[in-house]
Design a protein around this motif. Structure first.
Motif, PDB file in Angstrom:
ATOM      1  N   GLN A 138       0.812  -1.217   0.000  1.00  0.00           N
ATOM      2  CA  GLN A 138       0.000   0.000   0.000  1.00  0.00           C
ATOM      3  C   GLN A 138       0.850   1.272   0.000  1.00  0.00           C
ATOM      4  N   GLY A 139       2.166   1.117  -0.014  1.00  0.00           N
ATOM      5  CA  GLY A 139       3.050   2.274  -0.029  1.00  0.00           C
ATOM      6  C   GLY A 139       3.348   2.842   1.340  1.00  0.00           C
ATOM      7  N   ASN A 140       2.986   2.114   2.398  1.00  0.00           N
ATOM      8  CA  ASN A 140       3.265   2.569   3.761  1.00  0.00           C
ATOM      9  C   ASN A 140       4.637   2.074   4.218  1.00  0.00           C
ATOM     10  N   SER A 141       5.308   2.896   5.005  1.00  0.00           N
ATOM     11  CA  SER A 141       6.648   2.544   5.469  1.00  0.00           C
ATOM     12  C   SER A 141       6.580   1.405   6.480  1.00  0.00           C
ATOM     13  N   ARG A 142       7.495   0.429   6.321  1.00  0.00           N
ATOM     14  CA  ARG A 142       7.550  -0.686   7.262  1.00  0.00           C
ATOM     15  C   ARG A 142       8.942  -0.871   7.858  1.00  0.00           C
ATOM     16  N   THR A 143       9.955  -0.212   7.285  1.00  0.00           N
ATOM     17  CA  THR A 143      11.313  -0.276   7.830  1.00  0.00           C
ATOM     18  C   THR A 143      12.138   0.831   7.193  1.00  0.00           C
ATOM     19  N   ARG A 144      13.369   1.004   7.670  1.00  0.00           N
ATOM     20  CA  ARG A 144      14.327   1.937   7.071  1.00  0.00           C
ATOM     21  C   ARG A 144      15.565   1.152   6.679  1.00  0.00           C
ATOM     22  N   MET A 145      16.130   1.472   5.532  1.00  0.00           N
ATOM     23  CA  MET A 145      17.280   0.717   5.037  1.00  0.00           C
ATOM     24  C   MET A 145      18.446   1.658   4.757  1.00  0.00           C
ATOM     25  N   PHE A 146      19.641   1.232   5.171  1.00  0.00           N
ATOM     26  CA  PHE A 146      20.852   2.008   4.953  1.00  0.00           C
ATOM     27  C   PHE A 146      21.953   1.079   4.435  1.00  0.00           C
ATOM     28  N   TYR A 147      23.035   1.703   3.948  1.00  0.00           N
ATOM     29  CA  TYR A 147      24.137   0.944   3.357  1.00  0.00           C
ATOM     30  C   TYR A 147      25.461   1.284   4.033  1.00  0.00           C
ATOM     31  N   CYS A 148      26.312   0.270   4.145  1.00  0.00           N
ATOM     32  CA  CYS A 148      27.682   0.496   4.596  1.00  0.00           C
ATOM     33  C   CYS A 148      28.466   1.198   3.488  1.00  0.00           C
ATOM     34  N   ASN A 149      29.596   1.741   3.851  1.00  0.00           N
ATOM     35  CA  ASN A 149      30.486   2.292   2.840  1.00  0.00           C
ATOM     36  C   ASN A 149      31.049   1.159   1.986  1.00  0.00           C
ATOM     37  N   PRO A 150      31.392   1.426   0.727  1.00  0.00           N
ATOM     38  CA  PRO A 150      31.975   0.377  -0.114  1.00  0.00           C
ATOM     39  C   PRO A 150      33.244  -0.202   0.509  1.00  0.00           C
ATOM     40  N   SER A 151      33.386  -1.509   0.412  1.00  0.00           N
ATOM     41  CA  SER A 151      34.562  -2.229   0.927  1.00  0.00           C
ATOM     42  C   SER A 151      34.788  -1.956   2.409  1.00  0.00           C
ATOM     43  N   ALA A 152      33.708  -1.896   3.177  1.00  0.00           N
ATOM     44  CA  ALA A 152      33.816  -1.656   4.622  1.00  0.00           C
ATOM     45  C   ALA A 152      32.957  -2.659   5.386  1.00  0.00           C
ATOM     46  N   PRO A 153      33.271  -3.961   5.292  1.00  0.00           N
ATOM     47  CA  PRO A 153      32.456  -4.960   5.992  1.00  0.00           C
ATOM     48  C   PRO A 153      32.505  -4.827   7.504  1.00  0.00           C
ATOM     49  N   TYR A 154      33.548  -4.151   8.022  1.00  0.00           N
ATOM     50  CA  TYR A 154      33.657  -3.992   9.474  1.00  0.00           C
ATOM     51  C   TYR A 154      32.536  -3.123  10.039  1.00  0.00           C
ATOM     52  N   GLN A 155      31.842  -2.379   9.182  1.00  0.00           N
ATOM     53  CA  GLN A 155      30.747  -1.542   9.667  1.00  0.00           C
ATOM     54  C   GLN A 155      29.524  -2.371  10.052  1.00  0.00           C
ATOM     55  N   LYS A 156      29.512  -3.623   9.672  1.00  0.00           N
ATOM     56  CA  LYS A 156      28.517  -4.575  10.177  1.00  0.00           C
ATOM     57  C   LYS A 156      29.255  -5.854  10.589  1.00  0.00           C
ATOM     58  N   GLY A 157      30.251  -5.643  11.428  1.00  0.00           N
ATOM     59  CA  GLY A 157      31.143  -6.727  11.821  1.00  0.00           C
ATOM     60  C   GLY A 157      30.462  -7.833  12.597  1.00  0.00           C
ATOM     61  N   SER A 158      29.408  -7.502  13.347  1.00  0.00           N
ATOM     62  CA  SER A 158      28.722  -8.530  14.131  1.00  0.00           C
ATOM     63  C   SER A 158      28.152  -9.609  13.228  1.00  0.00           C
ATOM     64  N   CYS A 159      27.577  -9.199  12.114  1.00  0.00           N
ATOM     65  CA  CYS A 159      27.024 -10.153  11.154  1.00  0.00           C
ATOM     66  C   CYS A 159      28.137 -10.976  10.505  1.00  0.00           C
ATOM     67  N   GLU A 160      29.217 -10.300  10.121  1.00  0.00           N
ATOM     68  CA  GLU A 160      30.331 -10.993   9.470  1.00  0.00           C
ATOM     69  C   GLU A 160      30.951 -12.034  10.405  1.00  0.00           C
ATOM     70  N   ASN A 161      31.086 -11.681  11.683  1.00  0.00           N
ATOM     71  CA  ASN A 161      31.680 -12.619  12.634  1.00  0.00           C
ATOM     72  C   ASN A 161      30.812 -13.859  12.807  1.00  0.00           C
ATOM     73  N   ASN A 162      29.506 -13.671  12.778  1.00  0.00           N
ATOM     74  CA  ASN A 162      28.610 -14.811  12.959  1.00  0.00           C
ATOM     75  C   ASN A 162      28.657 -15.767  11.773  1.00  0.00           C
ATOM     76  N   HIS A 163      29.085 -15.259  10.621  1.00  0.00           N
ATOM     77  CA  HIS A 163      29.214 -16.126   9.451  1.00  0.00           C
ATOM     78  C   HIS A 163      30.289 -17.188   9.651  1.00  0.00           C
ATOM     79  N   GLU A 164      31.212 -16.936  10.564  1.00  0.00           N
ATOM     80  CA  GLU A 164      32.243 -17.938  10.833  1.00  0.00           C
ATOM     81  C   GLU A 164      31.620 -19.234  11.345  1.00  0.00           C
ATOM     82  N   LEU A 165      30.540 -19.109  12.113  1.00  0.00           N
ATOM     83  CA  LEU A 165      29.866 -20.308  12.612  1.00  0.00           C
ATOM     84  C   LEU A 165      29.171 -21.050  11.469  1.00  0.00           C
TER      85      LEU A 165
END
Length: 433
Positions: free
Chosen positions: A333-360
């Motif tokens: 219906q065009g209503n907002s349900r979340t907000r989305m943002f992006y890390c800087n290019p080649s900066a995976p450390y800006q979402k390091g918690s997710c990257e670390n969990n990928h080790e498991l």
């Protein structure tokens, strides 16, 4: 003043050389004819991390070990074969030691932010942060290539094209016929329409074109094309930081993709940072529609109020699968349900918690494994084991327990997660065999 906008390889080699010779940012900038802030940003944007030890010492970035305050012996199987040496001498204790605490050299918080030119570098066993000209140039070229890829097409333009093309394709008309008779409306070439259709941007698929399925696909055609090249405008990492400063109580969910074999099935991972809980969804293709389908399904299954509570802010990398943010942010219906943002290019450390969990995940599904061999039920089982694994950061609680305490078990059931007893947790490939 040097009028050239971008640094080239020769300039980066000069930066690396002068850093090794203990020159300041100002002297480097003066030599290159740049502002000193340009040098600072260049170095911080292209830091190369190396886990190397020192002369006669293995790599170990544990604070207790670095300060020689650790007296543990024979903690792991490897240490059991040593001659009563402390565990930290082998360099392998960090993955299993309960007392492990990452230590970062305090000098790295000040200019020049890297270990180049440090006199203690050859005697330091901590993780090294280096500026290397070749590495920086490679990262720069990759970012430049990504910024020039994708479609120069907004969401509104895509919808306008789809409203014209898809109904006619489903009637059996060819793209050539559509392009000829709707040239003024579309203002796109026939070749461009084929590209959009083959990459799944339209409601109609290429299978709706009878001859397409009999033609052999072209080789070396990249499928990682962005839906909207302007998707980062108003959603970059600086905007994310500003938004979080204004809304400090809002929770963040980090998005990423885990690949198997090139061109094969992939996983979409959604990481709840505070609870360390991670969800994984199997996708047969690494494209934007598959990501949107998952969020639409979650929105439908969880109901609007629960979805908005669980996914207030999303932080993703710059992959093409996340390049349709408007479709994720808005419902039908065009209503907002979340907000989305992006890390800087080649900066995976800006979402390091997710990257670390990928080790498991990689413990269970090693790199190079074809994810298409697994079902979503097997992926859910894997994530149940991972989320039942206790974490020191959570006070030795598991992500499952913390999430259940905050949101209740019904939501975990909706995510198809179950609690695995501690002694039955398997974090090896044997789990999915």
């Amino acid at each position: 003043m040097n009028k050239q906008k971008h640094l080239n390889l020769q300039a980066r080699i000069l930066i690396e050389t002068m850093l090794n010779e203990h020159h300041s940012f100002k002297s480097i900038a003066r030599e290159l004819g740049k502002d000193c802030t340009t040098i600072s940003k260049e170095i911080k944007a292209h830091i190369c991390f190396e886990k190397t030890g020192a002369l006669g010492r293995s790599f170990n970035d544990c604070r207790v070990a670095f300060l020689h305050q650790c007296s543990l012996q024979k903690f792991c199987q490897h240490c059991a074969y040593s001659n009563n040496k402390p565990c930290w001498t082998c360099g392998r204790c960090t993955s299993s030691c309960i007392s492990y605490e990452k230590y970062i050299c305090p000098k790295l918080s000040k200019p020049p932010y890297v270990c180049n030119g440090c006199q203690q570098r050859t005697r330091c066993s901590l993780e090294k942060r280096l500026y290397k000209a070749s590495y920086a140039q490679k990262e720069y070229e990759q970012v430049r290539s990504e910024s020039r890829s994708g479609f120069a097409l907004s969401e509104a333009e895509l919808k306008q094209l789809d409203d014209v093309v898809s109904p006619l394709l489903k009637k059996g008309q060819s793209l050539h016929h559509i392009a000829v008779h709707h040239a003024d409306e579309l203002m796109k070439s026939e070749r461009t329409l084929y590209t959009y259709t083959n990459n799944g941007l339209f409601t109609a698929r290429n299978i709706d074109m009878p001859r397409t399925i009999r033609m052999r696909p072209r080789k070396n055609v990249s499928s990682k094309l962005k839906v909207d090249k302007s998707c980062r405008i108003g959603r970059d990492f600086q905007c994310f930081e500003n938004y979080m400063a204004e809304h400090p109580d809002v929770s963040v969910r980090q998005l990423d993709s885990v690949e198997g074999v090139k061109g094969g099935a992939v996983l979409l991972t959604i990481h709840f940072v505070e609870q360390q809980l991670q969800l994984a969804f199997l996708r047969r293709h690494n494209d934007s529609p598959s990501v949107l389908d998952i969020f639409d399904r979650l929105y439908f299954e969880l109901r609007m109020d629960i979805f908005i509570e669980l996914f207030p802010v999303l932080l993703a990398d710059n992959g093409s699968e996340f390049s349709n943010p408007s479709a994720i942010e808005l419902n039908a219906q065009g209503n907002s349900r979340t907000r989305m943002f992006y890390c800087n290019p080649s900066a995976p450390y800006q979402k390091g918690s997710c990257e670390n969990n990928h080790e498991l995940i990689r413990r269970i599904i090693p790199k190079g494994t074809d994810l298409g061999r697994y079902s979503q039920e097997q992926i859910d089982l894997m994530m149940s084991h991972i989320n039942s694994y206790s974490r020191k950061k959570l006070g030795n609680k598991s992500p499952y327990e913390v999430f259940e305490f905050q949101y209740g078990r019904k939501i975990l059931d909706a995510f198809h997660l179950q609690k695995i007893p501690a002694d039955e947790i398997i974090l090896s490939p044997e789990l999915l065999k």
